[in-house]
Design a protein around this motif. Structure first.
Motif, PDB file in Angstrom:
ATOM      1  N   GLU A 133       0.836  -1.191   0.000  1.00  0.00           N
ATOM      2  CA  GLU A 133       0.000   0.000   0.000  1.00  0.00           C
ATOM      3  C   GLU A 133       0.871   1.242   0.000  1.00  0.00           C
ATOM      4  O   GLU A 133       0.497   2.259   0.537  1.00  0.00           O
ATOM      5  CB  GLU A 133      -0.914  -0.009   1.224  1.00  0.00           C
ATOM      6  N   ASP A 134       2.063   1.105  -0.555  1.00  0.00           N
ATOM      7  CA  ASP A 134       3.004   2.205  -0.535  1.00  0.00           C
ATOM      8  C   ASP A 134       2.750   3.124  -1.729  1.00  0.00           C
ATOM      9  O   ASP A 134       3.012   2.747  -2.872  1.00  0.00           O
ATOM     10  CB  ASP A 134       4.424   1.625  -0.585  1.00  0.00           C
ATOM     11  N   PRO A 135       2.193   4.293  -1.497  1.00  0.00           N
ATOM     12  CA  PRO A 135       1.826   5.175  -2.615  1.00  0.00           C
ATOM     13  C   PRO A 135       3.042   5.549  -3.458  1.00  0.00           C
ATOM     14  O   PRO A 135       2.941   5.662  -4.686  1.00  0.00           O
ATOM     15  CB  PRO A 135       1.250   6.415  -1.938  1.00  0.00           C
ATOM     16  N   ALA A 136       4.194   5.725  -2.829  1.00  0.00           N
ATOM     17  CA  ALA A 136       5.384   6.166  -3.559  1.00  0.00           C
ATOM     18  C   ALA A 136       5.813   5.092  -4.556  1.00  0.00           C
ATOM     19  O   ALA A 136       6.120   5.385  -5.726  1.00  0.00           O
ATOM     20  CB  ALA A 136       6.517   6.469  -2.589  1.00  0.00           C
ATOM     21  N   ALA A 137       5.791   3.811  -4.121  1.00  0.00           N
ATOM     22  CA  ALA A 137       6.185   2.709  -4.994  1.00  0.00           C
ATOM     23  C   ALA A 137       5.218   2.593  -6.167  1.00  0.00           C
ATOM     24  O   ALA A 137       5.627   2.391  -7.318  1.00  0.00           O
ATOM     25  CB  ALA A 137       6.223   1.405  -4.202  1.00  0.00           C
ATOM     26  N   ALA A 138       3.910   2.751  -5.856  1.00  0.00           N
ATOM     27  CA  ALA A 138       2.891   2.682  -6.894  1.00  0.00           C
ATOM     28  C   ALA A 138       3.106   3.795  -7.916  1.00  0.00           C
ATOM     29  O   ALA A 138       3.018   3.571  -9.126  1.00  0.00           O
ATOM     30  CB  ALA A 138       1.515   2.801  -6.275  1.00  0.00           C
ATOM     31  N   GLU A 139       3.434   4.958  -7.375  1.00  0.00           N
ATOM     32  CA  GLU A 139       3.673   6.115  -8.235  1.00  0.00           C
ATOM     33  C   GLU A 139       4.859   5.841  -9.181  1.00  0.00           C
ATOM     34  O   GLU A 139       4.797   6.106 -10.383  1.00  0.00           O
ATOM     35  CB  GLU A 139       3.984   7.342  -7.355  1.00  0.00           C
ATOM     36  N   ALA A 140       5.897   5.259  -8.610  1.00  0.00           N
ATOM     37  CA  ALA A 140       7.106   4.980  -9.397  1.00  0.00           C
ATOM     38  C   ALA A 140       6.799   3.982 -10.512  1.00  0.00           C
ATOM     39  O   ALA A 140       7.213   4.162 -11.670  1.00  0.00           O
ATOM     40  CB  ALA A 140       8.200   4.443  -8.476  1.00  0.00           C
ATOM     41  N   LEU A 141       6.052   2.944 -10.137  1.00  0.00           N
ATOM     42  CA  LEU A 141       5.679   1.927 -11.115  1.00  0.00           C
ATOM     43  C   LEU A 141       4.846   2.541 -12.230  1.00  0.00           C
ATOM     44  O   LEU A 141       5.068   2.278 -13.417  1.00  0.00           O
ATOM     45  CB  LEU A 141       4.902   0.807 -10.413  1.00  0.00           C
ATOM     46  N   ALA A 142       3.912   3.403 -11.844  1.00  0.00           N
ATOM     47  CA  ALA A 142       3.037   4.050 -12.820  1.00  0.00           C
ATOM     48  C   ALA A 142       3.864   4.872 -13.808  1.00  0.00           C
ATOM     49  O   ALA A 142       3.625   4.841 -15.016  1.00  0.00           O
ATOM     50  CB  ALA A 142       2.031   4.941 -12.097  1.00  0.00           C
ATOM     51  N   THR A 143       4.842   5.594 -13.291  1.00  0.00           N
ATOM     52  CA  THR A 143       5.695   6.419 -14.141  1.00  0.00           C
ATOM     53  C   THR A 143       6.460   5.542 -15.150  1.00  0.00           C
ATOM     54  O   THR A 143       6.603   5.885 -16.321  1.00  0.00           O
ATOM     55  CB  THR A 143       6.700   7.202 -13.276  1.00  0.00           C
ATOM     56  N   ARG A 144       6.937   4.380 -14.616  1.00  0.00           N
ATOM     57  CA  ARG A 144       7.707   3.481 -15.462  1.00  0.00           C
ATOM     58  C   ARG A 144       6.848   2.924 -16.605  1.00  0.00           C
ATOM     59  O   ARG A 144       7.274   2.885 -17.764  1.00  0.00           O
ATOM     60  CB  ARG A 144       8.247   2.331 -14.597  1.00  0.00           C
ATOM     61  N   ILE A 145       5.628   2.554 -16.264  1.00  0.00           N
ATOM     62  CA  ILE A 145       4.726   1.990 -17.285  1.00  0.00           C
ATOM     63  C   ILE A 145       4.337   3.049 -18.310  1.00  0.00           C
ATOM     64  O   ILE A 145       4.271   2.807 -19.506  1.00  0.00           O
ATOM     65  CB  ILE A 145       3.458   1.402 -16.627  1.00  0.00           C
ATOM     66  N   GLN A 146       4.131   4.239 -17.794  1.00  0.00           N
ATOM     67  CA  GLN A 146       3.722   5.348 -18.653  1.00  0.00           C
ATOM     68  C   GLN A 146       4.773   5.589 -19.759  1.00  0.00           C
ATOM     69  O   GLN A 146       4.455   5.988 -20.866  1.00  0.00           O
ATOM     70  CB  GLN A 146       3.546   6.616 -17.805  1.00  0.00           C
ATOM     71  N   ALA A 147       6.024   5.296 -19.414  1.00  0.00           N
ATOM     72  CA  ALA A 147       7.117   5.540 -20.358  1.00  0.00           C
ATOM     73  C   ALA A 147       7.112   4.555 -21.527  1.00  0.00           C
ATOM     74  O   ALA A 147       7.733   4.789 -22.559  1.00  0.00           O
ATOM     75  CB  ALA A 147       8.455   5.469 -19.611  1.00  0.00           C
ATOM     76  N   LEU A 148       6.412   3.405 -21.369  1.00  0.00           N
ATOM     77  CA  LEU A 148       6.374   2.423 -22.448  1.00  0.00           C
ATOM     78  C   LEU A 148       5.652   3.026 -23.652  1.00  0.00           C
ATOM     79  O   LEU A 148       4.612   3.674 -23.494  1.00  0.00           O
ATOM     80  CB  LEU A 148       5.637   1.154 -21.980  1.00  0.00           C
ATOM     81  N   PRO A 149       6.170   2.771 -24.867  1.00  0.00           N
ATOM     82  CA  PRO A 149       5.575   3.384 -26.065  1.00  0.00           C
ATOM     83  C   PRO A 149       4.159   2.882 -26.346  1.00  0.00           C
ATOM     84  O   PRO A 149       3.353   3.598 -26.921  1.00  0.00           O
ATOM     85  CB  PRO A 149       6.544   2.984 -27.181  1.00  0.00           C
ATOM     86  N   GLU A 150       3.864   1.613 -25.960  1.00  0.00           N
ATOM     87  CA  GLU A 150       2.553   1.055 -26.266  1.00  0.00           C
ATOM     88  C   GLU A 150       1.452   1.638 -25.384  1.00  0.00           C
ATOM     89  O   GLU A 150       0.268   1.519 -25.680  1.00  0.00           O
ATOM     90  CB  GLU A 150       2.544  -0.482 -26.064  1.00  0.00           C
ATOM     91  N   VAL A 151       1.854   2.250 -24.283  1.00  0.00           N
ATOM     92  CA  VAL A 151       0.864   2.662 -23.276  1.00  0.00           C
ATOM     93  C   VAL A 151       0.410   4.096 -23.527  1.00  0.00           C
ATOM     94  O   VAL A 151       1.207   5.011 -23.666  1.00  0.00           O
ATOM     95  CB  VAL A 151       1.465   2.523 -21.871  1.00  0.00           C
ATOM     96  N   GLU A 152      -0.887   4.244 -23.577  1.00  0.00           N
ATOM     97  CA  GLU A 152      -1.469   5.569 -23.798  1.00  0.00           C
ATOM     98  C   GLU A 152      -1.535   6.339 -22.486  1.00  0.00           C
ATOM     99  O   GLU A 152      -1.155   7.500 -22.391  1.00  0.00           O
ATOM    100  CB  GLU A 152      -2.878   5.387 -24.373  1.00  0.00           C
ATOM    101  N   ARG A 153      -2.034   5.624 -21.418  1.00  0.00           N
ATOM    102  CA  ARG A 153      -2.297   6.338 -20.172  1.00  0.00           C
ATOM    103  C   ARG A 153      -2.266   5.328 -19.019  1.00  0.00           C
ATOM    104  O   ARG A 153      -2.720   4.196 -19.159  1.00  0.00           O
ATOM    105  CB  ARG A 153      -3.677   6.988 -20.204  1.00  0.00           C
TER     106      ARG A 153
END
Lengths: 302, 219
Positions: A133-153
């Protein structure tokens, strides 16, 4: 020592008898304390229930990953495999665009709108359940996924819960300030009640001092009186809040039912009720102590 | 050694009025002494020095060898517990019974309730008011009220009894009655100091008399 304990019992009894002798004046004092305490107490209860609601909704932090419309199944599978292996990810669920459309068409209202569309506007979605339930880790993961070219949002679904949490924090702080201010106000209620009592008992106080009463002896019944006003005020506050609660609970249940969920107000554990009564008692006691220290000293037998 | 001793006591009130001037005397344990003088001679001022209601401007007041003028405020209550005081203004509490009025000094000293009740009844019995213990003091006659004050003063079994004009508002018969009660306590060893302006009453007792005249002790 026994005499001292006995006097505490006698003082307490005498204070209660005196309160009982002036029920109207005491009643108004108690009501003043009760209403003033009911405000922060009710606010506290409301906040606690909101916080519980927020915790319940935010307990399973999720990320929703929306793919770009032109992403093919192989790319989706590749990203999916990568995410399943990532740290902090508990489960990954795939919702294909066709499946999503089918689901939406089941909804009568949406079906009409969707029927008007020429093609399926929905993207493929991965729903990621996060382990911690660590918001910071979730945030980091979200940023990483967002960087993938296939991902819109990427949508961090616990975000609203975090915003609510921040709002609750502000609410709690405001309530604490309010409670602090009201506590000071209540000290003056007890201060004045005890001052009046001292004035009316002037003869008795003088006489007690003449026959050898110590200052502590003379002060004791007044301290009990102040504490009693505080505790009774706390009980009044609890009664007010519980009354309002009973009125609200039915209506809230009805409201929740209209939204297709169930909602129950959660009360406070007995220990917290006890703490509230102790707090109000201490407020009353402090006012009485200040009053007794100031005015009893001024009474000297002549 | 005197149980009460004043040496060169002067009391000057704020504003400059000198109520007592260079007063010296001693009272032995078990003595009964009258303090007389005209109104305003300083009798009440002198009596107020003993329980530290007022403090002497100069000189020393000793009670049981203790310097009253030098007592710290915290110690004063314990001095007062050794004294039985009968006040000029009676200071009875009319919101409680005769019995409860006598109980007050015992509550102050923290006596066990049963023991206190027994003592209070004994004190009321000594002044002949036991039958009235349940009534309100307002229903008592002037003489009875004064007797109630005496009962309250002696309930703690003080070694010294101090009374300020205890007969002032009483008829002759009641006044004699009160003084006889004081005499009875003196008989059992209590030191008694009574201030009065009534010379005829003083004459009935063969006790020592201290006479104040404009704040000075007259021989």
């Amino acid at each position: 020592m026994i005499g001292w304990a006995r006097h505490h019992v006698q003082s307490c009894a005498a204070a209660l008898r005196r309160l009982a002798r002036a029920p109207l004046a005491v009643g108004f004092n108690v009501l003043t304390v009760g209403i003033a305490l009911a405000l922060p107490l009710g606010g506290y209860l409301a906040l606690e229930n909101l916080a519980r609601l927020a915790a319940g909704a935010g307990a399973k932090p999720q990320l929703s990953v929306y793919f770009a419309r032109d992403t093919g199944p192989p790319d989706v599978d590749r990203v999916r495999a990568g995410l399943e292996a990532a740290a902090g990810v508990r489960a990954v669920r795939f919702i294909g665009r066709d499946e999503a459309l089918r689901k939406m068409q089941q909804d009568a209202g949406l079906a009409e709108i969707l029927a008007a569309l020429k093609s399926n506007p929905l993207p493929d979605v991965l729903v990621i359940d996060l382990a911690a339930e660590d918001p910071a880790a979730a945030e980091a993961l979200a940023t990483r996924i967002q960087a993938l070219p296939e991902v819109e949002r990427v949508q961090f679904d616990a975000q609203w819960a975090r915003r609510l949490d921040a709002a609750l924090r502000v609410g709690r702080l405001a309530l604490t300030l309010l409670a602090g201010l009201l506590a000071i106000g209540l000290v003056t209620v007890s201060f004045n009640a005890v001052r009046l009592q001292i004035v009316t008992q002037r003869d008795e106080i003088e006489l007690a001092k003449l026959v050898g009463a110590t200052d502590a002896f003379v002060r004791r019944p007044f301290l009990y009186q102040g504490a009693a006003i505080g505790v009774l005020g706390g009980i009044a506050a609890a009664a007010i809040v519980l009354g309002a609660w009973l009125l609200l609970e039915r209506e809230l249940a009805r409201l929740a039912a209209a939204y297709g969920t169930s909602f129950r107000l959660h009360g406070l554990p007995p220990s917290e009720w006890a703490a509230i009564l102790a707090f109000s008692g201490i407020i009353g006691w402090s006012g009485a102590y200040a009053s007794a220290s100031k005015y009893l000293h001024a009474i000297r037998p002549r | 050694m005197p149980i009460i001793s004043c040496s060169r006591v002067t009391k000057r009130y704020p504003g400059g009025f000198e109520a007592l001037r260079d007063v010296s005397f001693g009272i032995e344990p078990g003595e009964m002494v009258f303090l007389t003088g005209h109104s305003g001679a300083g009798k009440t001022s002198l009596l107020k020095l003993l329980p530290a209601i007022e403090r002497a401007t100069a000189g020393t007041v000793l009670i049981n060898g203790q310097n009253v003028g030098a007592l710290r405020a915290r110690a004063v209550p314990f001095l007062r517990r050794t004294l039985g005081l009968v006040f000029q203004e009676q200071r009875l509490l009319y919101d409680r019974s005769v019995f409860e009025n006598v109980m007050l000094p015992l509550l102050v000293t923290g006596h066990a309730t049963r023991d206190a009740a027994r003592r209070a009844r004994a004190a009321l019995d000594k002044v002949g008011l036991l039958a009235r213990e349940r009534t309100n003091p307002i229903t008592l006659s002037g003489g009875e009220q004064q007797r109630l004050c005496v009962a309250r003063a002696v309930v703690n079994r003080p070694s010294i009894l101090i009374a300020d004009e205890p007969t002032a508002s009483l008829d002759a018969a009641s006044a004699v009655e009160i003084l006889e009660i004081f005499g009875a306590f003196n008989q059992v060893g209590v030191t008694v100091l009574i201030a009065t302006h009534d010379q005829s009453l003083v004459a009935r007792f063969a006790s020592r008399v201290l006479r104040l005249d404009h704040g000075r002790l007259a021989a």
